[in-house]
Design a protein around this motif. Structure first.
Motif, short mmCIF file in Angstrom:
data_model
loop_
_atom_site.label_atom_id
_atom_site.label_comp_id
_atom_site.label_asym_id
_atom_site.label_seq_id
_atom_site.Cartn_x
_atom_site.Cartn_y
_atom_site.Cartn_z
N LYS A 17 39.40 32.14 50.65
CA LYS A 17 38.43 33.17 50.29
C LYS A 17 38.95 34.55 50.72
CE LYS A 17 33.49 34.19 50.35
NZ LYS A 17 33.46 34.19 48.89
N TYR B 242 41.66 44.24 51.65
CA TYR B 242 41.31 42.88 51.25
C TYR B 242 42.23 41.89 51.97
CZ TYR B 242 38.51 45.07 47.61
OH TYR B 242 37.57 45.82 46.95
N ARG C 79 36.68 41.71 52.60
CA ARG C 79 37.00 43.14 52.52
C ARG C 79 36.58 43.84 53.81
NH1 ARG C 79 34.40 47.68 48.48
NH2 ARG C 79 32.73 47.54 50.02
N HIS D 225 37.23 46.79 44.03
CA HIS D 225 36.64 45.48 43.72
C HIS D 225 37.73 44.42 43.64
CE1 HIS D 225 34.06 42.47 41.81
NE2 HIS D 225 35.03 42.28 40.93
N MET D 226 37.37 43.24 44.09
CA MET D 226 38.21 42.06 43.87
C MET D 226 37.27 40.87 43.68
SD MET D 226 41.32 40.44 46.17
CE MET D 226 42.37 41.88 45.85
N ASP D 227 37.49 40.12 42.64
CA ASP D 227 36.59 39.02 42.30
C ASP D 227 36.42 38.07 43.49
OD1 ASP D 227 36.23 39.98 39.77
OD2 ASP D 227 37.69 38.64 38.82
N GLY D 228 35.16 37.80 43.82
CA GLY D 228 34.84 36.84 44.86
C GLY D 228 34.88 37.38 46.27
#
Length: 384
Positions: free
Chosen positions: A218, A310, A221, A145-148
């Motif tokens: 931005k 990412y 992924r 996970h990575m925010d945004g």
């Protein structure tokens, strides 16, 4: 004093549960001396109180996880809706022949292999090492996970090329965008002028919005596969060989591939700093567990890893060479012509910077689901 009494009661409750479970399947021959931990094949130590998470079944089901029914008898664990369920280890019982035979173990192993776990009414017995090796139990559960961040798609690439190169939004680009966003709907509308006109109206607005909102800060992924090479004990890293994007099914242009670009849909992309992510950090004990699990399954193919990569799309035009290449003639389906990489893909190519990779060892090499276990480690972009 009251704390000691509560501790004794909890211990007695666990002992009573073990006796109940084993007694229900006629296995309790003598008092059990439960352990508090077990060193498993994946390089991790599992203790009473730790949480187990159900992984994916084999084609023949969950062979190494059995569920205890209302009559305290072992049943097969139902594959439907079982993946992801959790249970807390309550007991690691000493060796009992009849118990172990329930899991296909007919000789006493050197170390305990069976654990009991429960979550409410959900109670299971687990042959831990084989369950980990075959993916019945998740080892090293970790959600990438990575925010945004959102998953990259060919439609996103298409919108960003329009933003980067200032390309006009015309009928041809709207139809291309619609074919990338809704391929089946576009195919059905291709021979219906009324449906096609409606589709154009809808996706012209969507493309205009996508281009206007395109943000080069931005994060996106991409799910990739790579081969794990021989573990470097000194560096505590796995060298990686290759980086194949899982969802890319577009036929690759060989001349474009030679330049390090991957064609996805109608656009191409390139990782500018891939060499900085050619290894994956992994703790020594976890890496050793990978080798142990592979020995247990007699695996012969090279080990593969799923990498969640990412990236940020760089706000810099791509300069492709004037190398000749064969491309499809505009407006045709089967006719080709000679062009150059610069003309054919010069304004359809994007450079990307990798900022992080999360790596997972693959029990199932071509898993199409979200991979959340057998987590190896994370490589991050060095701070400048």
């Amino acid at each position: 004093m009251r704390t000691i009494e509560l501790s004794i009661k909890k211990r007695m409750k666990r002992m009573n549960l073990t006796a109940l479970l084993l007694g229900g399947v006629c296995l309790l021959c003598q008092p059990l001396q439960a352990q508090q931990s077990i060193d498993a094949c994946d390089g991790r130590t599992y203790k009473v109180g730790d949480t187990l998470r159900i992984g994916e079944p084999l084609p023949s089901g969950y062979l190494f996880v059995k569920q205890l029914n209302a009559n305290n008898q072992f049943d097969k664990l139902n594959p439907k809706n079982s993946t992801g369920r959790t249970a807390v280890i309550t007991d690691i019982p000493a060796y009992q022949p009849k118990l172990y035979q329930q899991f296909g173990i007919y000789q006493q192993p050197e170390t305990p292999q069976i654990v009991f776990a429960e979550q409410g009414d959900f109670k299971i017995g687990v042959y831990l090492n084989m369950a980990l090796t075959k993916g019945n139990i998740m080892s090293g559960h970790h959600v990438s996970h990575m925010d945004g961040a959102v998953d990259l798609t060919p439609a996103i690439l298409f919108a960003y090329t329009h933003k980067l190169y200032g390309k006009p939004i015309d009928t041809a680009s709207v139809e291309t965008y619609a074919s990338l966003c809704a391929p089946q709907q576009y195919a059905e509308a291709a021979n219906d002028p009324f449906a096609l006109e409606e589709l154009r109206t809808t996706y012209r607005k969507e493309l205009e919005q996508a281009v206007a909102k395109a943000d080069f800060n931005k994060v996106f992924r991409i799910k990739c596969l790579s081969e794990l090479q021989m573990y470097d004990i000194n560096q505590q890293r796995f060298p990686l060989s290759g980086l194949t994007c899982v969802n890319v099914e577009t036929k690759q242009n060989s001349e474009l591939s030679q330049q390090g670009y991957c064609l996805w849909g109608t656009c191409a992309f390139h990782f500018t700093n891939a060499p900085s992510f050619a290894t994956l950090p992994c703790e020594k004990s976890i890496a050793q567990g990978i080798y142990t699990m592979r020995k247990m399954t007699s695996a012969t193919l090279p080990p593969t890893a799923t990498l969640y990569v990412y990236v940020r799309i760089l706000q810099q035009p791509v300069s492709l060479p004037d190398k000749r290449t064969m491309v499809m003639r505009p407006g045709t389906s089967f006719d080709f012509e000679w062009s150059t990489l610069r003309k054919a893909y010069g304004q359809k190519a994007l450079n990307m910077e990798i900022i992080q990779t999360d790596g997972y060892y693959n029990v199932f090499p071509y898993n199409i689901q979200e991979v959340t276990y057998n987590y190896l480690g994370t490589q991050m972009l060095p701070k400048k």
